[in-house]
Design an enzyme around this catalytic site. Sequence first.
Site, short mmCIF file in Angstrom:
data_model
loop_
_atom_site.label_atom_id
_atom_site.label_comp_id
_atom_site.label_asym_id
_atom_site.label_seq_id
_atom_site.Cartn_x
_atom_site.Cartn_y
_atom_site.Cartn_z
N CYS A 144 -3.64 -0.93 -2.20
CA CYS A 144 -3.89 0.48 -2.50
C CYS A 144 -4.87 0.60 -3.68
CB CYS A 144 -2.57 1.15 -2.85
SG CYS A 144 -2.76 2.88 -3.29
N ASN A 145 -5.96 1.28 -3.45
CA ASN A 145 -6.96 1.45 -4.51
C ASN A 145 -6.40 2.24 -5.69
OD1 ASN A 145 -10.11 0.88 -3.44
ND2 ASN A 145 -8.55 1.04 -1.88
N THR A 146 -5.59 3.26 -5.39
CA THR A 146 -5.04 4.09 -6.46
C THR A 146 -4.09 3.26 -7.33
OG1 THR A 146 -5.15 5.92 -4.88
CG2 THR A 146 -4.01 6.34 -6.94
N TYR A 174 -0.48 8.51 -2.56
CA TYR A 174 -0.50 8.17 -3.98
C TYR A 174 -1.70 8.84 -4.67
CZ TYR A 174 2.92 4.28 -3.65
OH TYR A 174 4.03 3.52 -3.50
N GLY A 175 -2.73 9.12 -3.89
CA GLY A 175 -4.03 9.52 -4.44
C GLY A 175 -4.03 10.76 -5.32
N GLU A 213 -4.63 9.57 8.91
CA GLU A 213 -3.19 9.59 9.22
C GLU A 213 -2.93 10.41 10.50
OE1 GLU A 213 -0.41 8.50 7.22
OE2 GLU A 213 -1.73 7.45 5.83
N CYS A 222 -10.99 3.19 -0.82
CA CYS A 222 -9.68 3.68 -0.38
C CYS A 222 -9.32 2.92 0.90
CB CYS A 222 -9.77 5.18 -0.09
SG CYS A 222 -8.26 5.85 0.61
N THR A 223 -8.05 2.57 0.99
CA THR A 223 -7.60 1.76 2.13
C THR A 223 -7.94 2.37 3.49
OG1 THR A 223 -5.51 2.91 1.80
CG2 THR A 223 -5.64 0.63 1.04
N HIS A 224 -7.94 3.71 3.55
CA HIS A 224 -8.12 4.37 4.85
C HIS A 224 -9.58 4.42 5.31
CE1 HIS A 224 -4.11 5.62 3.87
NE2 HIS A 224 -3.99 6.35 4.98
N ASP A 233 0.86 -1.18 0.00
CA ASP A 233 0.00 0.00 0.00
C ASP A 233 0.90 1.23 0.00
OD1 ASP A 233 -2.37 1.56 0.22
OD2 ASP A 233 -1.95 1.86 2.34
N SER A 234 0.29 2.38 -0.22
CA SER A 234 1.05 3.63 -0.17
C SER A 234 1.49 3.93 1.27
CB SER A 234 0.20 4.77 -0.71
OG SER A 234 -1.01 4.84 0.02
N1 DGL Z 1 -3.78 3.84 -0.26
C1 DGL Z 1 -4.46 4.87 -1.01
C2 DGL Z 1 -5.66 4.29 -1.72
O1 DGL Z 1 -6.25 3.30 -1.29
C3 DGL Z 1 -4.91 6.02 -0.10
C4 DGL Z 1 -3.80 6.86 0.45
C5 DGL Z 1 -3.02 7.60 -0.60
O2 DGL Z 1 -3.51 8.55 -1.22
O3 DGL Z 1 -1.88 7.18 -0.81
O4 DGL Z 1 -6.05 4.80 -2.74
#
Ligand code: DGL
Length: 272
Positions: free
Chosen positions: A72-74, A41-42, A151, A183-185, A9-10
Amino acid sequence: MNNPIGIFDSGVGGLTVFHAIQKALPHQHIVYFGDTARVPYGSKSQRTIIQYSLQNMIFLLQQKIELLVVACNTSSAYALEELRKHSDIPIIGVIEPGAKKALNVTDNKKIGVIGTEGTIKSGSYEKALRSLDETCTVFSKPTPLLVPLVEENWIHHRVTKEIIEEYLQDFLNKDIDTIIMGCTHYPVLKQVIQEVVGDKITLVDSAESIARELKKLYSAKSVQKISGKYNFFVSDNPEKFKILGRQILGEELDRVEKVFFSDAWVMDTFEK
Ligand code: DGL
Protein backbone atom coordinates in the site's frame (compact mmCIF):
# COMPACT_ATOMS: atom_id res chain seq x y z
CA MET A 1 14.56 -19.75 2.42
CA ASN A 2 11.47 -21.56 3.65
CA ASN A 3 9.47 -18.84 5.23
CA PRO A 4 7.03 -16.78 3.21
CA ILE A 5 7.20 -13.17 2.15
CA GLY A 6 4.35 -11.20 3.70
CA ILE A 7 2.50 -8.57 1.70
CA PHE A 8 -0.18 -6.27 3.02
CA ASP A 9 -2.42 -3.71 1.41
CA SER A 10 -5.56 -1.83 2.35
CA GLY A 11 -7.49 -4.24 0.14
CA VAL A 12 -7.42 -5.94 -3.21
CA GLY A 13 -5.21 -3.43 -5.09
CA GLY A 14 -2.04 -4.89 -3.57
CA LEU A 15 -2.61 -7.96 -5.71
CA THR A 16 -0.87 -5.97 -8.46
CA VAL A 17 2.22 -6.11 -6.23
CA PHE A 18 1.59 -9.78 -5.36
CA HIS A 19 1.32 -10.58 -9.09
CA ALA A 20 4.59 -8.86 -9.96
CA ILE A 21 6.43 -10.61 -7.07
CA GLN A 22 4.88 -13.98 -7.94
CA LYS A 23 6.19 -13.63 -11.51
CA ALA A 24 9.65 -12.51 -10.37
CA LEU A 25 10.02 -15.17 -7.64
CA PRO A 26 7.87 -18.15 -8.66
CA HIS A 27 9.35 -20.44 -5.97
CA GLN A 28 8.69 -18.11 -3.10
CA HIS A 29 5.85 -18.71 -0.65
CA ILE A 30 3.74 -15.61 -0.10
CA VAL A 31 1.14 -14.64 2.49
CA TYR A 32 -1.10 -11.76 1.48
CA PHE A 33 -3.30 -9.73 3.79
CA GLY A 34 -5.88 -7.26 2.42
CA ASP A 35 -7.54 -5.02 4.98
CA THR A 36 -10.87 -5.02 3.14
CA ALA A 37 -12.83 -4.10 6.27
CA ARG A 38 -11.05 -0.77 6.61
CA VAL A 39 -10.26 0.21 3.01
CA PRO A 40 -9.73 2.97 1.84
CA TYR A 41 -6.57 4.09 3.60
CA GLY A 42 -5.96 6.96 1.18
CA SER A 43 -8.25 9.45 2.92
CA LYS A 44 -7.33 8.59 6.53
CA SER A 45 -4.96 10.33 8.95
CA GLN A 46 -1.36 9.30 9.51
CA ARG A 47 -2.16 8.13 13.04
CA THR A 48 -4.88 5.80 11.78
CA ILE A 49 -2.69 4.46 8.97
CA ILE A 50 0.10 3.71 11.45
CA GLN A 51 -2.32 1.90 13.75
CA TYR A 52 -3.78 -0.22 10.94
CA SER A 53 -0.37 -0.94 9.43
CA LEU A 54 1.01 -2.13 12.78
CA GLN A 55 -1.94 -4.48 13.21
CA ASN A 56 -1.51 -5.83 9.69
CA MET A 57 2.18 -6.42 10.30
CA ILE A 58 1.54 -8.19 13.62
CA PHE A 59 -0.89 -10.52 11.86
CA LEU A 60 1.65 -11.34 9.15
CA LEU A 61 4.45 -11.86 11.70
CA GLN A 62 2.20 -14.47 13.29
CA GLN A 63 2.27 -16.23 9.89
CA LYS A 64 6.08 -16.46 10.29
CA ILE A 65 7.03 -14.24 7.38
CA GLU A 66 10.72 -13.55 6.76
CA LEU A 67 10.29 -10.25 4.92
CA LEU A 68 7.45 -7.74 4.71
CA VAL A 69 6.38 -5.87 1.60
CA VAL A 70 4.14 -2.89 2.31
CA ALA A 71 2.26 -2.87 -0.99
CA CYS A 72 0.00 0.00 0.00
CA ASN A 73 1.48 3.33 -1.08
CA THR A 74 -0.38 5.22 1.66
CA SER A 75 1.01 2.89 4.36
CA SER A 76 4.47 3.07 2.77
CA ALA A 77 4.23 6.86 2.85
CA TYR A 78 2.99 7.19 6.43
CA ALA A 79 3.94 4.10 8.42
CA LEU A 80 7.18 2.54 7.13
CA GLU A 81 9.42 4.09 9.78
CA GLU A 82 7.08 3.09 12.58
CA LEU A 83 6.80 -0.49 11.29
CA ARG A 84 10.59 -0.77 11.17
CA LYS A 85 10.79 0.27 14.84
CA HIS A 86 8.63 -2.71 15.78
CA SER A 87 10.23 -5.59 13.89
CA ASP A 88 13.67 -6.90 12.96
CA ILE A 89 12.70 -8.47 9.64
CA PRO A 90 13.40 -6.52 6.43
CA ILE A 91 10.48 -4.23 5.55
CA ILE A 92 10.22 -2.86 2.03
CA GLY A 93 7.83 -0.15 0.92
CA VAL A 94 6.86 0.83 -2.60
CA ILE A 95 7.93 4.49 -2.62
CA GLU A 96 11.69 4.16 -3.01
CA PRO A 97 11.65 1.45 -5.71
CA GLY A 98 9.10 3.53 -7.66
CA ALA A 99 11.18 6.70 -7.33
CA LYS A 100 14.38 4.91 -8.43
CA LYS A 101 12.66 3.44 -11.45
CA ALA A 102 11.23 6.82 -12.48
CA LEU A 103 14.69 8.39 -12.35
CA ASN A 104 16.06 5.52 -14.45
CA VAL A 105 13.55 6.02 -17.22
CA THR A 106 13.14 9.81 -17.35
CA ASP A 107 15.09 11.80 -19.94
CA ASN A 108 14.17 15.33 -18.95
CA LYS A 109 13.74 14.73 -15.17
CA LYS A 110 10.20 16.10 -15.19
CA ILE A 111 8.21 13.54 -13.27
CA GLY A 112 4.52 13.40 -12.43
CA VAL A 113 3.20 11.49 -9.42
CA ILE A 114 -0.40 10.40 -8.90
CA GLY A 115 -1.68 8.75 -5.73
CA THR A 116 -4.20 8.90 -2.91
CA GLU A 117 -4.72 12.08 -0.91
CA GLY A 118 -2.57 10.67 1.90
CA THR A 119 0.32 9.63 -0.33
CA ILE A 120 0.41 12.98 -2.13
CA LYS A 121 -0.04 14.99 1.10
CA SER A 122 2.87 13.13 2.70
CA GLY A 123 5.19 14.32 -0.09
CA SER A 124 6.95 10.95 0.14
CA TYR A 125 7.52 10.40 -3.57
CA GLU A 126 8.75 13.95 -3.98
CA LYS A 127 11.16 13.53 -1.04
CA ALA A 128 12.41 10.17 -2.34
CA LEU A 129 12.90 11.52 -5.87
CA ARG A 130 14.65 14.67 -4.77
CA SER A 131 16.90 12.84 -2.30
CA LEU A 132 18.05 10.60 -5.16
CA ASP A 133 18.40 13.48 -7.64
CA GLU A 134 17.82 17.02 -6.47
CA THR A 135 17.74 18.36 -10.02
CA CYS A 136 14.46 16.64 -10.89
CA THR A 137 11.16 18.52 -11.03
CA VAL A 138 8.17 16.78 -9.50
CA PHE A 139 4.48 17.46 -10.18
CA SER A 140 2.12 15.69 -7.79
CA LYS A 141 -1.61 15.22 -7.98
CA PRO A 142 -4.07 13.30 -5.80
CA THR A 143 -6.41 11.18 -7.95
CA PRO A 144 -8.62 9.55 -5.30
CA LEU A 145 -11.59 8.68 -7.53
CA LEU A 146 -9.55 6.07 -9.39
CA VAL A 147 -9.59 3.66 -6.43
CA PRO A 148 -13.39 3.22 -6.22
CA LEU A 149 -13.57 2.92 -10.01
CA VAL A 150 -11.24 -0.08 -9.89
CA GLU A 151 -13.09 -1.51 -6.87
CA GLU A 152 -16.29 -1.16 -8.91
CA ASN A 153 -14.62 -3.01 -11.80
CA TRP A 154 -15.24 -0.03 -14.11
CA ILE A 155 -11.86 -0.44 -15.70
CA HIS A 156 -12.91 0.11 -19.31
CA HIS A 157 -15.90 2.34 -18.58
CA ARG A 158 -16.10 5.65 -20.49
CA VAL A 159 -16.53 7.52 -17.18
CA THR A 160 -13.19 6.19 -15.96
CA LYS A 161 -11.44 7.55 -19.05
CA GLU A 162 -13.15 10.93 -18.63
CA ILE A 163 -12.08 11.15 -15.00
CA ILE A 164 -8.49 10.28 -15.89
CA GLU A 165 -8.55 12.96 -18.64
CA GLU A 166 -9.84 15.53 -16.16
CA TYR A 167 -7.22 14.62 -13.54
CA LEU A 168 -4.26 14.50 -15.90
CA GLN A 169 -4.93 17.41 -18.20
CA ASP A 170 -2.65 19.77 -16.26
CA PHE A 171 0.20 17.25 -16.52
CA LEU A 172 0.00 17.38 -20.31
CA ASN A 173 1.34 20.92 -20.80
CA LYS A 174 4.25 20.57 -18.40
CA ASP A 175 6.59 18.54 -20.60
CA ILE A 176 6.45 15.64 -18.13
CA ASP A 177 7.96 12.48 -19.63
CA THR A 178 7.35 10.04 -16.74
CA ILE A 179 4.41 9.44 -14.40
CA ILE A 180 4.61 7.31 -11.27
CA MET A 181 1.38 5.40 -10.64
CA GLY A 182 1.73 5.77 -6.88
CA CYS A 183 -1.19 3.63 -5.79
CA THR A 184 -1.78 -0.10 -5.80
CA HIS A 185 -4.93 0.20 -7.91
CA TYR A 186 -3.55 2.29 -10.75
CA PRO A 187 -1.59 -0.41 -12.63
CA VAL A 188 -4.99 -1.99 -13.31
CA LEU A 189 -5.84 1.21 -15.24
CA LYS A 190 -2.46 1.40 -16.98
CA GLN A 191 -3.85 0.91 -20.48
CA VAL A 192 -6.46 3.67 -20.09
CA ILE A 193 -3.99 6.07 -18.44
CA GLN A 194 -1.53 5.44 -21.30
CA GLU A 195 -4.25 6.17 -23.87
CA VAL A 196 -4.97 9.49 -22.14
CA VAL A 197 -1.35 10.67 -21.74
CA GLY A 198 -0.05 9.24 -25.03
CA ASP A 199 2.91 6.98 -25.65
CA LYS A 200 5.60 9.66 -25.16
CA ILE A 201 5.04 9.47 -21.39
CA THR A 202 6.40 6.44 -19.54
CA LEU A 203 4.21 5.07 -16.77
CA VAL A 204 6.08 3.69 -13.78
CA ASP A 205 4.43 0.84 -11.96
CA SER A 206 5.61 0.57 -8.34
CA ALA A 207 4.57 -3.10 -8.34
CA GLU A 208 7.10 -3.98 -11.05
CA SER A 209 9.81 -1.90 -9.43
CA ILE A 210 9.48 -3.63 -6.06
CA ALA A 211 9.44 -7.06 -7.70
CA ARG A 212 12.72 -6.23 -9.44
CA GLU A 213 14.27 -5.14 -6.11
CA LEU A 214 13.17 -8.38 -4.47
CA LYS A 215 14.53 -10.45 -7.32
CA LYS A 216 17.94 -8.83 -6.80
CA LEU A 217 17.73 -9.41 -3.06
CA TYR A 218 16.78 -13.07 -3.46
CA SER A 219 19.12 -13.92 -6.34
CA ALA A 220 22.01 -14.48 -3.94
CA LYS A 221 20.03 -16.95 -1.84
CA SER A 222 19.47 -20.57 -2.80
CA VAL A 223 15.83 -21.40 -3.40
CA GLN A 224 14.06 -24.72 -3.47
CA LYS A 225 12.74 -25.64 -6.90
CA ILE A 226 9.16 -26.00 -5.83
CA SER A 227 6.25 -23.81 -6.77
CA GLY A 228 5.44 -21.07 -4.30
CA LYS A 229 2.42 -21.55 -2.06
CA TYR A 230 0.06 -18.64 -1.57
CA ASN A 231 -2.25 -17.82 1.31
CA PHE A 232 -4.72 -14.96 1.11
CA PHE A 233 -6.34 -13.35 4.13
CA VAL A 234 -8.77 -10.44 4.30
CA SER A 235 -10.51 -8.62 7.14
CA ASP A 236 -13.90 -8.67 5.38
CA ASN A 237 -15.80 -9.83 2.33
CA PRO A 238 -13.64 -12.65 0.91
CA GLU A 239 -16.13 -13.20 -1.93
CA LYS A 240 -15.70 -9.68 -3.32
CA PHE A 241 -11.94 -10.04 -2.94
CA LYS A 242 -12.06 -13.21 -5.02
CA ILE A 243 -14.04 -11.55 -7.83
CA LEU A 244 -11.72 -8.53 -8.08
CA GLY A 245 -8.73 -10.79 -7.51
CA ARG A 246 -9.64 -12.83 -10.57
CA GLN A 247 -9.83 -9.60 -12.58
CA ILE A 248 -6.38 -8.45 -11.43
CA LEU A 249 -4.55 -11.79 -11.52
CA GLY A 250 -6.37 -13.34 -14.46
CA GLU A 251 -6.82 -16.51 -12.44
CA GLU A 252 -9.01 -17.90 -9.73
CA LEU A 253 -8.02 -17.51 -6.06
CA ASP A 254 -8.91 -20.89 -4.55
CA ARG A 255 -9.09 -19.89 -0.97
CA VAL A 256 -9.40 -16.54 0.77
CA GLU A 257 -9.74 -16.63 4.55
CA LYS A 258 -11.40 -14.00 6.66
CA VAL A 259 -9.40 -12.81 9.67
CA PHE A 260 -11.21 -11.60 12.74
CA PHE A 261 -9.59 -8.53 14.28
CA SER A 262 -10.95 -8.46 17.82
CA ASP A 263 -11.67 -5.09 19.45
CA ALA A 264 -9.28 -6.01 22.24
CA TRP A 265 -6.45 -6.47 19.75
CA VAL A 266 -7.29 -3.20 17.99
CA MET A 267 -7.26 -1.30 21.29
CA ASP A 268 -4.14 -3.06 22.50
CA THR A 269 -2.18 -2.21 19.38
CA PHE A 270 -3.53 1.31 19.39
CA GLU A 271 -2.27 1.93 22.93
CA LYS A 272 1.33 0.96 22.10
N1 DGL B 1 -3.74 0.75 -1.32
C1 DGL B 1 -3.90 2.19 -1.36
C2 DGL B 1 -2.61 2.83 -1.84
O1 DGL B 1 -1.83 2.24 -2.57
C3 DGL B 1 -5.05 2.60 -2.28
C4 DGL B 1 -6.42 2.26 -1.77
C5 DGL B 1 -6.78 2.96 -0.49
O2 DGL B 1 -7.01 4.18 -0.48
O3 DGL B 1 -6.81 2.27 0.51
O4 DGL B 1 -2.35 3.95 -1.48
